[in-house]
Scaffold this active site. Sequence first.
Site, mmCIF file in Angstrom:
data_model
loop_
_atom_site.group_PDB
_atom_site.id
_atom_site.type_symbol
_atom_site.label_atom_id
_atom_site.label_comp_id
_atom_site.label_asym_id
_atom_site.label_seq_id
_atom_site.Cartn_x
_atom_site.Cartn_y
_atom_site.Cartn_z
ATOM 1 N N CYS A 162 38.993 51.261 59.549
ATOM 2 C CA CYS A 162 39.685 52.117 60.520
ATOM 3 C C CYS A 162 38.701 52.892 61.391
ATOM 4 C CB CYS A 162 40.645 53.068 59.814
ATOM 5 S SG CYS A 162 39.889 54.068 58.519
ATOM 6 N N CYS B 205 45.952 24.196 30.224
ATOM 7 C CA CYS B 205 46.490 25.015 31.317
ATOM 8 C C CYS B 205 46.112 26.481 31.103
ATOM 9 C CB CYS B 205 48.005 24.870 31.420
ATOM 10 S SG CYS B 205 48.912 25.469 29.976
ATOM 11 N N HIS C 28 40.693 58.253 56.061
ATOM 12 C CA HIS C 28 41.270 57.373 57.078
ATOM 13 C C HIS C 28 41.039 57.960 58.463
ATOM 14 C CE1 HIS C 28 43.879 54.272 58.632
ATOM 15 N NE2 HIS C 28 44.684 55.162 59.182
ATOM 16 N N CYS D 57 47.418 18.815 31.183
ATOM 17 C CA CYS D 57 47.127 19.642 30.010
ATOM 18 C C CYS D 57 47.173 18.784 28.743
ATOM 19 C CB CYS D 57 48.129 20.790 29.911
ATOM 20 S SG CYS D 57 47.841 21.904 28.495
ATOM 21 N N HIS E 236 47.547 27.733 27.390
ATOM 22 C CA HIS E 236 46.990 26.894 26.331
ATOM 23 C C HIS E 236 45.465 26.941 26.282
ATOM 24 C CE1 HIS E 236 51.017 24.592 26.430
ATOM 25 N NE2 HIS E 236 50.980 25.374 25.347
#
Length: 810
Positions: free
Chosen positions: A343, A221, A771, A199, A241
Amino acid sequence: MSEADTAIPMDTTPPPQEPVSSTYSVGIETNIATPNLKVYKDECLYCYDTPYCDGNGVLISTKSFLCVCPKHAEWIVEYEKNCGFVHYKKLIHSSEPEEPKDKIQKLSIKLDTTCETEEYSFVQYPNIARKIPISEIDLPEDIYNSSRSIVYHTSASVQERLEAGVSEWDGEQIFDSENARTLIQLDNGKKLDYTGWMCDEPECGLKENLWLNLTDGAIMCGRPQVVQQGAETVTLPGNGHAKIHYERTKHPIVVKLGTISNGNADVYDYKMDDACKDPKLAQHLSHFGLDLNKMEKTEKSTLEMELDLNQKWEWSRCTEDGVSLESIFGPGFSGIINIGSSCYINSVLQMLYLVPDFVKVYAENAEKFLREIPPKEVLESFNAQTAKVCAALHSGQYSEAERKECGFKPTQFRKVVGRGHREFSTAGQQDAEEYLRHFFEKVDSNVPGPLNPVDAFRFKVETRLLDESSGYVRYSEREDVVQPVTIPFEHAAELTGSGPEKRKVIALDKCLEATFGDEIIEGFQSPVNERVGNAITRTTLKTFPDYLVLQMKRFTYTLEGAIKKLDVDVLLDEQIDLTPYLGKGPQPNENLLPEDVNADVGPRVNQNYVDGILNMGFNMNVARKAVYLTKNASIDAAVEWVMTHMDDADFNEAHPDLKGSRSGAPTSADIEKRGEETKNPLAQELVQLGFPEHKAEHALKQVGGDINAAAEWLFMNADTLPDHPVKEDTPVRENSTAATPKAAKGIRNGSGKYRLRAIVSHMGTSPHSGHYVAHIKRDEKWYLFNDEKVAISQNPPVSLGYLYLLERCP
């Protein structure tokens, strides 16, 4: 002082490894995993072993980059004649890992007090226990370079998702940034090295999570990335930063160093505050002296980390409420892990595994399907992927109480079965009945002889039509593999009992009577006396298959076109006699309607309903078939039929009972339009690339319908095909190197007395959400299959089934 206190400490330093000599490397072939190639790291080609499995890891071929487990290494060595592999293992630690010493080792993700590490080494078959560090000292140059390229290459599954720019869990598309497209770079003379980044912010010192600003070349960074799911928190170090630099300079486009590979990279647009794609990434990197093709990937992108997190997410599951269930393990009780709204696939597969024909064809012959084709074809072969799934269910290898993760992930199976299908190729929830039909079609198209397991389900349906004005009758029959069952909701009674909601209840017998009962067709013109009157139709079962799937029509359409689920319990016994619904065919005292193709012998359909379907943009065949098959019930019923059968192979074809009818017969314009509609749109895209249509169609068949793979196949093999279409006596089966005859379709028949063996139930308001779970009965005991969880059932939801699997009584 004791003897122990005076003992000389043992030297635990491992002996130095001997370098791989040129003699040792005989039988090793190497290639470099360039960015445009795929490296398979996720699971064994022939089974579902992963880098996590029992500490054994997997082996990645230095020649083909295919992945196998140690048990199946011999299979690929036999074919490739290559003995060189990169051994890849993933480990989960309960504390911070030590710094890597003599092995390449990458820290992946930190999960609270645990962390995950990846270990790589080189091995030579059959001495795979001897693991050699991947270093210039220990390996010859060619082996070292090949192994190193494998280590730093993104796995094929992640690479495919990154190239698509879509997370299979949220479906969000990454956009091309206009700010990146119009970016003006500063001519400040800054040039960068390929490694050793840190950095630029004074006193920061971070050497990971670094972002290159593509305007001025600043390396800063990133901000800390925290993803919270349940109790797990994942944190990527960063002091933010890069964003601070943007706020100071207003230079918006940054790329994450260490993620650049194959033209892909983690790019962020601070102005739009979103991830994006940089269409000029190579040009922008070149401005700072970096060659895109020389960049090596050493860190995971944000999308990769999100994928990792979501795959670790504990999916919510439906269990038998209020009951503590005992888990069950062993052969036949293997769970299937949910890989993203899958599923419906899992439940259908568990139901089919109950049928001996599927076990015999695919599980017991799995090695044949997997070994008789080249390894690379295994990835795209329907038969091989189906055999791989059935073998995993059959062996119980992934159903052991001591395993950290029970079950397996049929990712490639899902991809191959769904390829080319507009719904099943997505990661969304789908209808289990539609998937079952689609899967049966794939089996019919691919399974070699002599046994076709779909025959256990195939049956004939008989339709009897009585012309009331003349007393004449006509019989017709068709094949099917699933029997839809109507639920006459208006005849359902109130369900008594405790509970805040009022539910309806109806007996299965009432549903069967509605399904196989008489239906009146008004406005039927008699082909005998030309009178317009009524006709009566009745549908019955012409044959009784070994296994019969009943689909309860719990979903209907509202007047607004929305899907609505019927809130009703269907009461049924586990012993069901369907003999009363057997079709008997023409009787001696019946007069049959004439079969003159020049006469208007087709049944009359309500023209108003037909016009309504036509106005929706469908052709005459579809409109008349929809109205006919719903027995002139209503326009809503016809529309529902259209919406639920759009993926049928014969969707645009006329119904056999309606062929030859003058009334509403398709015009030449209709026929021409239908011809255009039935052209394969994927083939037309390949035609636009300059390939003849017959070559495009052939390529799509070879690769199972994947247009990108078909284009690649054509570029490599187009010259091997004739310049003009030729008649093929034997259809080409996908990914087959030999002309193995397909198994013929057959119809079995027997007693109409059945017993209930499986239930696929659905929770939710739509078949495309919610589901699915399966309850399977074995040895007079019910078991719950809820994705990877398998348990002894205490209270199977018999009255709430969406699909019922009936087995003919012995």
